[in-house]
Design a protein around this motif. Structure first.
Motif, short mmCIF file in Angstrom:
data_model
loop_
_atom_site.label_atom_id
_atom_site.label_comp_id
_atom_site.label_asym_id
_atom_site.label_seq_id
_atom_site.Cartn_x
_atom_site.Cartn_y
_atom_site.Cartn_z
N ASP A 128 40.90 -9.97 -3.61
CA ASP A 128 39.99 -9.13 -2.87
C ASP A 128 40.46 -9.15 -1.41
N ALA A 129 41.05 -8.07 -0.98
CA ALA A 129 41.56 -8.06 0.40
C ALA A 129 41.41 -6.67 1.00
N GLU A 130 41.19 -6.69 2.30
CA GLU A 130 41.16 -5.44 3.05
C GLU A 130 42.52 -5.30 3.73
N LYS A 135 41.64 -10.62 4.94
CA LYS A 135 42.04 -9.44 5.70
C LYS A 135 43.55 -9.50 5.99
N LYS A 171 39.53 7.87 5.47
CA LYS A 171 39.54 6.43 5.78
C LYS A 171 39.38 6.18 7.28
N SER A 211 41.44 -7.26 16.06
CA SER A 211 41.09 -6.86 14.69
C SER A 211 40.13 -7.87 14.06
N ALA A 226 46.22 -7.20 -2.47
CA ALA A 226 44.83 -6.72 -2.51
C ALA A 226 44.41 -6.39 -3.94
N ASP A 228 43.36 0.45 3.61
CA ASP A 228 41.95 0.78 3.76
C ASP A 228 41.61 1.38 5.12
N ALA A 229 42.32 0.97 6.15
CA ALA A 229 41.99 1.43 7.50
C ALA A 229 43.23 1.39 8.37
N VAL A 231 44.74 -3.40 6.55
CA VAL A 231 44.70 -2.55 7.74
C VAL A 231 46.14 -2.31 8.20
#
Lengths: 315, 259
Positions: free
Chosen positions: B53-55, B2, B198, B108, B49, B79-80, B57
């Motif tokens: 594999d990463a989110e 993340k 989103k 978070s 990312a 993503d958010a 924010v």
């Protein structure tokens, strides 16, 4: 009198000019006390005394050189909590501001960065919004932590024999989490440091990649060389010499802008220069609106002629 | 993994930036944008990312219109978004800002990497990442122009004051990047449309458990006593190069005692 701590900015003991400026400011406020972190103190000693340090705190454990930023903040916090200084002064540079940010949190202190002046009463002056405003502030909580921009004052010698105090610093684990695994000192150019220079000659898009005329004029003036973002982005000059919002901020006595149009992002980095000279082919370039003297022409002919003329005058 | 990218909504540098009556930056009367230097941090997060594999924010603290900076981040591909907004935050200094952002990062949850720009283009202090490092007990690497993330470690090339350094730290870590690190992408039409759907959270000080007495103008540890508009520099003599421009330039420098 109360001590005012000055973090010594040095490379292996070679003290940078900004430190002598900070010592000069510190003496307005109280007793100048230098804090030396890293190796090379013996080479720094004379300069610190000459500019009025009555005390020097020395933390020279080899281990301190292995980590960025955090150890310096740790040493300053240790000294500040025992010496109860009137203020802590640090050079306003990338590293200096990171150190100051950490120190302010450690001490629970207010922080002012990029001061262009500090009075005896600790009122600071800053330049805001690319030089459009002057802002005066006071720190109201804790030990004031202030970073001061290069060339804020003229260093004044005031010889003293500093009392030396060696510090044994135990670095907490948290200060050792970012470790330097390799270091390349910036290549020496033989020219003054950009941030400290009295005179800066800078080139932009108009050089078309040829910085020869810019460097030759700089050398005859004993100046540092700078570059606009356009020139750096084009790969014509290294990023370390970029002046502007995303590079270095300079405040020299004389700034010569060659082939630089003077977009707001560039002006943010040089607007506080005392005298500004511009050479540009485009008469409409915004740089001319702020220049004390300008030549509408090609830098490739104007600069070499000026260089020749200066050589003649200086014989 | 993340990644939280800290972004700031700032008055556009090409607009007429100014202060309000309480000597704080006018954030309402002047057009605002995502601070240009933060785009590099968003881009770096997105490219990390894309490689793994990463989110991603995007997180900001600021008044209502600061949501625009988050929207830009989402349009670029984050993503958010999380917006910390509360009237009590008006006039917060860097110390209070770092306090609030530290709590927001903790809330978070399971953050591996915090990315930031090198400084905001309005206040230009560049101290908040270092403050967060102190508050969160995480390593910080600043002025980074090359970044590699892998095996629970970050390796970064940083342009320090006098040297270029390679610095390593274990994750989680805070990294602030310069404009040398990448070339930020523009939002695509698809990105702009996707951004609307989103996740977008809004947190107040209550949500973070931060006491309103600790933030805002009245809790600031420094006070601006005076703001003066500088008279614009007036243009001096501008001459055309008729073959003599170089000599005129040398003459001017001699008059001013530079040679």
């Amino acid at each position: 009198m109360t001590e005012v701590l000055v973090l010594v900015d040095h490379a292996d003991g070679t003290v940078r000019k900004t430190t002598t400026e900070l010592l000069t400011i510190a003496r307005r406020i109280g007793d100048a006390a230098a804090v030396f972190v890293g190796s090379g103190y013996e080479s720094a000693k004379d300069t610190l005394g000459r500019y009025g340090a009555t005390k020097v705190y020395i933390a020279d454990a080899a281990e301190l050189d292995e980590y960025v930023i955090a150890p310096k903040a740790q040493v300053l916090a240790t000294v500040a909590s025992s010496a109860a200084p009137a203020a802590v002064l640090i050079t306003s540079s990338l590293d200096g501001k990171e150190i100051a940010g950490r120190l302010a949190v450690k001490l629970g202190s207010g922080l002012v960065t990029d001061a262009t002046d500090v009075t005896a009463e600790l009122t600071t002056e800053q330049s805001a919004f690319a030089g459009a405003y002057t802002v005066r502030s006071r720190i109201t909580h804790g030990t004031p932590v202030i970073t001061v921009k290069p060339n804020a004052v003229t260093p004044e010698p005031a010889p003293a024999t500093p009392v030396e105090e060696k510090l044994e610093i135990q670095l907490p684990e948290s200060a050792t989490r970012a470790r330097i695994v390799e270091r390349q000192p910036r290549a020496a150019t033989g020219r003054p440091d950009l941030a400290e220079a009295e005179i800066v000659v800078a080139g932009g898009r108009g050089t078309a990649g040829d910085f020869g005329p810019v460097e030759e004029l700089a050398d005859v003036l004993g100046a540092a060389v700078g570059a606009s973002r356009a020139a750096v982005d084009s790969g014509w000059y290294p990023h370390a010499y970029q002046i502007g919002q995303t590079g270095k901020t300079v405040s020299p006595q004389l700034y010569v802008a060659a082939g630089i149009s003077g977009a707001i992002q560039h002006r943010a980095g040089m607007q506080t220069s005392k005298t500004i000279v511009a050479v540009n082919k485009d008469r409409e370039a915004p740089i001319f609106a702020m220049a004390d003297f300008g030549v509408v022409g090609d830098l490739h002919t104007v600069l070499p002629l000026a260089t020749e003329e200066i050589k003649k005058r200086e014989g | 993994m993340k990644i939280v990218v800290l972004v700031k909504h700032v008055p556009d540098a090409t607009a007429d930036r100014r202060f309000t009556d309480d000597n704080t930056t006018d954030r309402v009367g002047v057009d605002g944008i995502l601070s240009e230097l933060d785009e590099y941090a968003v881009e770096e997060a997105l490219s990390i990312a894309e490689r793994g594999d990463a989110e991603v924010v995007v997180l900001t603290m600021g008044p209502a219109q600061a949501a625009d900076a988050l929207r830009k981040g989402l349009q670029m591909g984050a993503d958010a978004a999380v917006h910390v907004v509360d009237d009590a935050l008006h006039g917060s200094d860097a110390i209070a800002t770092s306090l609030v952002l530290a709590d927001a990062i903790e809330k978070s949850g399971d953050v591996d990497l915090v990315l930031t720009g090198m400084a905001s283009t309005d206040g230009t202090m560049g101290v908040v990442p270092a403050m967060l490092s102190e508050r969160l007990g995480l390593p910080h690497i600043g002025a980074v122009r090359e970044l590699t993330v892998g095996d629970g470690t970050v390796t970064a090339r940083r342009d320090g004051d006098v040297a270029s350094e390679t610095v390593q730290a274990r994750l989680p870590a805070i990294v602030s990047v310069t404009d040398q690190i990448n070339e930020p992408r523009y939002p695509s039409f698809k990105g702009i449309m996707a951004a609307k759907k989103k996740p977008f959270q809004t947190w107040s000080l209550d949500d973070l458990g931060v006491d309103a007495d600790q933030v805002g103008l009245s809790a600031a540890w420094s006070v601006v006593t005076e703001v003066t508009k500088r008279p614009p520099r007036s243009a001096g003599e501008i001459v055309d190069d008729d073959g003599n421009g170089g000599a005129r330039l040398a003459e001017f420098l001699a008059e001013r005692k530079f040679v």
